[in-house]
Design a protein around this motif. Structure first.
Motif, mmCIF file in Angstrom:
data_model
loop_
_atom_site.group_PDB
_atom_site.id
_atom_site.type_symbol
_atom_site.label_atom_id
_atom_site.label_comp_id
_atom_site.label_asym_id
_atom_site.label_seq_id
_atom_site.Cartn_x
_atom_site.Cartn_y
_atom_site.Cartn_z
ATOM 1 N N ASP A 88 -1.074 49.298 67.034
ATOM 2 C CA ASP A 88 -2.461 49.147 67.490
ATOM 3 C C ASP A 88 -3.387 49.099 66.283
ATOM 4 O OD1 ASP A 88 -1.565 49.251 70.038
ATOM 5 O OD2 ASP A 88 -2.676 51.036 70.624
ATOM 6 N N ARG A 105 -2.824 42.059 73.865
ATOM 7 C CA ARG A 105 -3.963 42.956 74.104
ATOM 8 C C ARG A 105 -3.908 43.401 75.559
ATOM 9 N NH1 ARG A 105 -10.063 42.204 71.923
ATOM 10 N NH2 ARG A 105 -8.788 41.651 70.125
ATOM 11 N N SER A 108 -4.545 50.552 78.616
ATOM 12 C CA SER A 108 -3.692 51.627 79.107
ATOM 13 C C SER A 108 -4.298 52.248 80.351
ATOM 14 C CB SER A 108 -3.520 52.724 78.042
ATOM 15 O OG SER A 108 -2.439 52.425 77.191
ATOM 16 N N ASP A 138 1.355 57.785 67.642
ATOM 17 C CA ASP A 138 0.915 56.633 68.412
ATOM 18 C C ASP A 138 -0.614 56.613 68.465
ATOM 19 O OD1 ASP A 138 1.747 54.460 70.470
ATOM 20 O OD2 ASP A 138 0.249 55.640 71.538
ATOM 21 N N LYS A 140 -2.536 56.238 70.918
ATOM 22 C CA LYS A 140 -3.083 57.006 72.051
ATOM 23 C C LYS A 140 -3.222 58.483 71.702
ATOM 24 C CE LYS A 140 0.028 55.225 74.876
ATOM 25 N NZ LYS A 140 0.485 54.051 74.087
ATOM 26 N N HIS A 205 -5.276 48.237 73.974
ATOM 27 C CA HIS A 205 -4.282 48.101 72.908
ATOM 28 C C HIS A 205 -4.442 46.730 72.264
ATOM 29 C CE1 HIS A 205 -1.971 51.709 73.745
ATOM 30 N NE2 HIS A 205 -2.096 51.443 75.030
ATOM 31 N N VAL A 207 -2.398 45.004 69.959
ATOM 32 C CA VAL A 207 -1.063 45.165 69.383
ATOM 33 C C VAL A 207 -0.818 44.104 68.307
ATOM 34 C CG1 VAL A 207 1.391 45.262 69.904
ATOM 35 C CG2 VAL A 207 -0.268 46.135 71.556
#
Length: 244
Positions: A88, A105, A108, A138, A140, A205, A207
């Motif tokens: 991310d 993208r 969550s 992570d 998150k 996200h 990514v």
């Protein structure tokens, strides 16, 4: 004179050998929607995108490694010539990596077990009263910690994290819907046994593929150009839209 020339030649060959070895790229990732092991091979949409990018950039000396996320992340932080995904892209990480391109993208959601009574989340603040599972290092975990969440339960990987939700060791689990469906399938549980209680629209996200900071700029530039061409052709979106 003959000995001197031979010695110089040996040193030159050794230098070339070391340079070639140093330029080998290690692609690191975790077991996820983007990469997983099948028949003793690491496969998945993220792997395909990474390989296509490197091949089109003529960076053909590479290896693929599946690690727990924290280990993959540490390697990408501290070692040269490491390509990592799914990473991310956040403000805190912006200066820590050399970014190649965005492969996906997605938002969550916070999930609970459907039969867990009394859990309701109308805003992010209300979620702080519940135990929430996250994967170490992570995005998150970092996102929730920065917003004052203190009841975070840290796991080494997505599968352990999901199992804790099934075992009622945590009350909520943040993940995109496609990941939730994949985790349910792998754990052989019905996806409808989960219930979404809140969407983290504040933190979609983004990514990315990204290189470690000590990777040479010319290597990064080649990969960036190759990725841009791959994405412009629609191939990145097509690969990501394929089902596992």
């Amino acid at each position: 004179m003959h000995i001197r020339l031979t010695l110089c030649s040996c040193l030159l060959l050794a230098s070339i050998s070391l340079q070639s070895h140093a330029e080998a790229i290690e692609v690191v990732t975790e077991d996820s929607l983007y990469a997983y092991q099948r028949d003793d091979k690491v496969v998945g949409p993220g792997i395909r995108i990474a390989e296509e990018t490197l091949k089109n950039a003529q960076l053909t000396d590479y290896s693929l490694s599946l690690y727990p996320w924290a280990r993959a992340y540490e390697k990408a932080l501290h070692e040269p010539n490491v390509l990592i995904f799914p990473l991310d892209r956040t403000p805190a990480r912006e200066q820590l990596f050399k970014w190649v391109g965005e492969i996906h993208r997605v938002a969550s959601r916070l999930y609970k077990m459907r039969d867990s009574a009394g859990i309701a989340v109308n805003n992010l603040e209300e979620a702080k009263q519940y135990s929430i599972g996250v994967v170490r290092n992570d995005a998150k975990q970092i996102y929730l910690q920065q917003r004052g969440f203190t009841r975070l339960v840290i796991s080494a990987n997505n599968h352990d994290n999901f199992q804790k939700l099934l075992n009622r060791q945590i009350q909520l689990l943040p993940m995109p819907e496609n990941t939730a469906r994949l985790m349910s399938k792998d754990a052989q549980v019905d996806f409808t046994s989960l219930e979404e209680v809140y969407t983290l629209d504040e933190q979609p996200h983004r990514v990315h593929l990204a290189f470690s900071l000590s990777t040479p700029d010319e290597v990064v530039a080649k990969a960036q150009r190759a990725f841009d061409q791959l994405k412009a052709s629609g191939e990145v979106a097509r690969i990501m839209n394929e089902q596992r």
